[in-house]
Design a protein around this motif. Structure first.
Motif, PDB file in Angstrom:
ATOM      1  N   ILE A 168       0.795  -1.154  -0.139  1.00 35.84           N
ATOM      2  CA  ILE A 168       0.153   0.013  -0.056  1.00 35.84           C
ATOM      3  C   ILE A 168       0.728   1.324   0.046  1.00 35.84           C
ATOM      4  N   GLY A 169       2.093   1.235   0.901  1.00 35.05           N
ATOM      5  CA  GLY A 169       2.845   2.558   0.956  1.00 35.05           C
ATOM      6  C   GLY A 169       3.283   2.744  -0.412  1.00 35.05           C
ATOM      7  N   GLY A 170       3.914   1.690  -1.037  1.00 34.05           N
ATOM      8  CA  GLY A 170       4.645   1.661  -2.189  1.00 34.05           C
ATOM      9  C   GLY A 170       4.014   2.161  -3.320  1.00 34.05           C
ATOM     10  N   LEU A 171       2.550   1.752  -3.374  1.00 35.16           N
ATOM     11  CA  LEU A 171       1.666   2.400  -4.462  1.00 35.16           C
ATOM     12  C   LEU A 171       1.500   3.935  -4.203  1.00 35.16           C
ATOM     13  N   LEU A 172       1.288   4.130  -2.983  1.00 38.69           N
ATOM     14  CA  LEU A 172       0.920   5.737  -2.608  1.00 38.69           C
ATOM     15  C   LEU A 172       2.278   6.379  -3.200  1.00 38.69           C
ATOM     16  N   PHE A 173       3.433   6.010  -2.747  1.00 40.28           N
ATOM     17  CA  PHE A 173       4.527   6.754  -2.706  1.00 40.28           C
ATOM     18  C   PHE A 173       4.657   6.958  -4.217  1.00 40.28           C
ATOM     19  N   GLY A 174       4.518   5.897  -5.232  1.00 43.71           N
ATOM     20  CA  GLY A 174       4.816   5.883  -6.523  1.00 43.71           C
ATOM     21  C   GLY A 174       3.834   6.740  -7.242  1.00 43.71           C
ATOM     22  N   ALA A 175       2.582   6.707  -6.691  1.00 40.64           N
ATOM     23  CA  ALA A 175       1.671   7.727  -7.289  1.00 40.64           C
ATOM     24  C   ALA A 175       2.212   9.254  -7.002  1.00 40.64           C
ATOM     25  N   GLY A 176       2.476   9.466  -5.620  1.00 42.07           N
ATOM     26  CA  GLY A 176       2.918  10.761  -5.262  1.00 42.07           C
ATOM     27  C   GLY A 176       3.997  11.156  -6.018  1.00 42.07           C
ATOM     28  N   MET A 177       5.033  10.355  -6.188  1.00 47.64           N
ATOM     29  CA  MET A 177       6.332  10.746  -6.914  1.00 47.64           C
ATOM     30  C   MET A 177       5.873  11.226  -8.289  1.00 47.64           C
ATOM     31  N   ILE A 178       5.049  10.376  -9.108  1.00 49.85           N
ATOM     32  CA  ILE A 178       4.675  11.227 -10.241  1.00 49.85           C
ATOM     33  C   ILE A 178       3.857  12.539 -10.346  1.00 49.85           C
ATOM     34  N   LEU A 179       3.198  12.840  -9.299  1.00 52.06           N
ATOM     35  CA  LEU A 179       2.201  14.020  -8.823  1.00 52.06           C
ATOM     36  C   LEU A 179       3.283  15.339  -8.650  1.00 52.06           C
ATOM     37  N   ALA A 180       4.340  15.074  -7.763  1.00 53.06           N
ATOM     38  CA  ALA A 180       5.218  15.833  -7.458  1.00 53.06           C
ATOM     39  C   ALA A 180       6.428  16.039  -8.134  1.00 53.06           C
ATOM     40  N   ARG A 181       6.646  15.215  -9.115  1.00 57.00           N
ATOM     41  CA  ARG A 181       7.563  15.247 -10.299  1.00 57.00           C
ATOM     42  C   ARG A 181       8.930  14.762  -9.734  1.00 57.00           C
ATOM     43  N   GLY A 182       9.100  13.938  -8.851  1.00 58.69           N
ATOM     44  CA  GLY A 182      10.344  13.483  -8.252  1.00 58.69           C
ATOM     45  C   GLY A 182       9.963  12.887  -6.722  1.00 58.69           C
ATOM     46  N   CYS A 183      11.052  11.715  -6.390  1.00 62.33           N
ATOM     47  CA  CYS A 183      10.732  11.071  -5.073  1.00 62.33           C
ATOM     48  C   CYS A 183      11.700  11.986  -4.289  1.00 62.33           C
ATOM     49  N   ALA A 184      11.568  11.501  -2.828  1.00 64.01           N
ATOM     50  CA  ALA A 184      12.225  12.191  -1.619  1.00 64.01           C
ATOM     51  C   ALA A 184      13.551  12.797  -1.955  1.00 64.01           C
ATOM     52  N   SER A 185      14.220  11.783  -2.536  1.00 67.12           N
ATOM     53  CA  SER A 185      15.710  12.247  -2.744  1.00 67.12           C
ATOM     54  C   SER A 185      15.836  13.203  -3.821  1.00 67.12           C
ATOM     55  N   ARG A 186      15.202  13.092  -4.903  1.00 70.48           N
ATOM     56  CA  ARG A 186      15.217  14.119  -6.005  1.00 70.48           C
ATOM     57  C   ARG A 186      14.848  15.538  -5.509  1.00 70.48           C
ATOM     58  N   LEU A 187      13.582  15.300  -4.591  1.00 71.45           N
ATOM     59  CA  LEU A 187      13.057  16.895  -4.251  1.00 71.45           C
ATOM     60  C   LEU A 187      14.104  17.455  -3.414  1.00 71.45           C
ATOM     61  N   LEU A 188      15.038  16.634  -2.692  1.00 71.26           N
ATOM     62  CA  LEU A 188      16.138  17.361  -1.753  1.00 71.26           C
ATOM     63  C   LEU A 188      17.009  17.778  -2.630  1.00 71.26           C
ATOM     64  N   VAL A 189      17.482  16.908  -3.626  1.00 71.92           N
ATOM     65  CA  VAL A 189      18.810  17.427  -4.610  1.00 71.92           C
ATOM     66  C   VAL A 189      18.094  18.715  -5.474  1.00 71.92           C
ATOM     67  N   LEU A 190      16.954  18.763  -5.856  1.00 71.99           N
ATOM     68  CA  LEU A 190      16.455  19.890  -6.464  1.00 71.99           C
ATOM     69  C   LEU A 190      16.271  21.011  -6.058  1.00 71.99           C
ATOM     70  N   ALA A 225       3.310  15.227  -2.876  1.00 74.63           N
ATOM     71  CA  ALA A 225       4.179  15.232  -1.657  1.00 74.63           C
ATOM     72  C   ALA A 225       3.595  14.644  -0.396  1.00 74.63           C
ATOM     73  N   SER A 226       2.386  14.904  -0.139  1.00 69.32           N
ATOM     74  CA  SER A 226       1.636  14.187   1.095  1.00 69.32           C
ATOM     75  C   SER A 226       1.435  12.777   0.870  1.00 69.32           C
ATOM     76  N   LEU A 227       1.411  12.484  -0.378  1.00 71.50           N
ATOM     77  CA  LEU A 227       1.032  10.714  -0.599  1.00 71.50           C
ATOM     78  C   LEU A 227       2.522  10.135  -0.522  1.00 71.50           C
ATOM     79  N   MET A 228       3.476  10.924  -0.849  1.00 73.18           N
ATOM     80  CA  MET A 228       4.993  10.242  -0.454  1.00 73.18           C
ATOM     81  C   MET A 228       5.386  10.267   0.745  1.00 73.18           C
ATOM     82  N   GLY A 229       4.777  11.206   1.632  1.00 76.98           N
ATOM     83  CA  GLY A 229       5.210  11.215   3.117  1.00 76.98           C
ATOM     84  C   GLY A 229       4.652  10.235   3.970  1.00 76.98           C
ATOM     85  N   PHE A 230       3.372   9.756   3.417  1.00 71.34           N
ATOM     86  CA  PHE A 230       2.476   8.847   4.193  1.00 71.34           C
ATOM     87  C   PHE A 230       2.992   7.526   3.527  1.00 71.34           C
ATOM     88  N   GLY A 231       3.079   7.453   2.420  1.00 70.83           N
ATOM     89  CA  GLY A 231       3.509   6.054   1.680  1.00 70.83           C
ATOM     90  C   GLY A 231       4.809   5.646   2.021  1.00 70.83           C
TER      91      GLY A 231
END
Length: 361
Positions: free
Chosen positions: A96-118, A298-304
């Protein structure tokens, strides 16, 4: 001077923090130079292409697996006590968390590490999204969202130990893990050559993976010479970012440790690389609707991420490198969630032949 003498001189916490800072700086610099990004790889893959973005991600992942398993096979590293293997894991949380994180990653245009780098390159969209991700992650860990996370995590669990180690489940060991990693690395190098990936970019992508192995080795060696026995871990972003932010908010002094050195290290390394490559520039949101998309993702990624036991790097690469069963399941779910979300939300809007996560991501 060896590690034990250094810890006696400056203290265990300072050494852990300095190590996290150095490894984080290398990760940030390599990630910015290579444009390492799971979202870009997913979009390219979902379009039926195996080009530069897939090659970059596969170079990183395979390098992390190969190096980490080689260290284990040579007796230089023992990860049996790592959280991803020793503790009870959640299969439902990984899915469940992986699915939510993957969806959030597309919406936020980057995963957690990529957002930090950007964020370190002047991208205010990534900075705001990263802060929202961090706050939601903290709420999921210890705040108002923690009951929901705990309920979903308890739906389907697996015992820690051998049953959570994918290699043990398959009656294999680190040699098999290293061979599989090397095969993946060979395939990635072939893809990189076919996509005409530059030497600097390819080497940097491998460097990202090697920093994951370095994190495992450093924290293990520290645990061997420490009286308190710090946790054996490596690079992750969801939990450490939340802890770092809360430490800055709630305390006049930041407790030192590997994680508190890692997050600012990644930021500093990415910023330094962006400045050297003349890629640093301030960017903001284009309009209101796009801002809501970023924040919801970003919210989906935080929870996911908290539900899955880590982000695309923490669970996907770091956990995958030690063949943690839940990490591989979470990674597969992240890919699935991202592919479905990309088709539903973006369709064919983006051209996968164009670099998707430049500093303008």
């Amino acid at each position: 001077m060896n590690l034990e003498s250094l810890m006696e001189l400056v203290g265990e916490a300072a050494v852990l923090s300095a190590g996290g800072l150095l490894i984080g700086m290398l990760f940030g610099a390599f990630a910015q130079t290579s444009r390492f990004c799971l979202r870009s790889a997913v979009i390219e893959f979902s379009s039926g292409l195996f080009g530069s973005k897939v090659a970059i991600w596969l170079l990183t992942f395979s390098a992390a697996v190969t190096a980490t398993q080689a260290l284990i096979g040579m007796g230089l590293l023992d990860v049996d006590g790592a959280r991803q293997l020793a503790a009870r894991g959640s299969l439902s949380g990984s899915i469940i968390g992986g699915l939510l994180f993957g969806a959030g990653m597309i919406l936020a245009r980057g995963c957690a590490s990529r957002l930090l780098v950007l964020s370190a390159t002047g991208n205010l969209r990534a900075l705001v999204s990263g802060l929202v991700l961090t706050v939601v992650a903290q709420a999921s860990l210890r705040g108002v969202l923690s009951p929901a996370r705990e309920t979903l995590s308890a739906l389907w669990t697996v015992e820690g130990g051998a049953s959570r180690n994918l290699l043990s489940v398959l009656s294999a060991g680190p040699v098999t893990g290293a061979v599989l990693g090397a095969l993946g690395l060979g395939w990635a190098l072939w893809l990189a050559r076919r996509a005409r990936l530059g030497l600097v970019v390819a080497t940097s992508a491998i460097g990202v993976g090697l920093t994951v192995a370095a994190g495992w080795l450093f924290t293990f060696r520290t645990s061997q010479v420490s009286f308190s026995g710090p946790q054996v871990k490596s690079i992750s972003f969801t939990g450490p970012s939340a802890d770092t932010l809360m430490g800055l908010i709630n305390s006049p002094s930041m407790p030192l440790g590997f994680d508190t050195g890692l997050v600012p290290g990644v930021f500093a390394g990415a910023m330094l690389a962006a400045l050297i490559l003349r890629e640093w520039r301030v960017q903001g949101f284009h309009d209101g609707p796009s801002m809501w998309r970023y924040l919801f993702g970003a919210s989906l990624m935080g929870f996911g991420g908290m539900l899955a036991g880590g982000c695309a790097v923490g669970a996907g690469v770091t956990g995958g490198a030690i063949f943690a069963l839940t990490a591989w399941i979470a990674l597969a779910a992240m890919w699935a969630g991202a592919i479905v979300t990309h088709y539903v939300v973006d369709g064919n809007v983006e051209n996968p032949t164009v670099p998707l996560m430049s500093t303008r991501g």
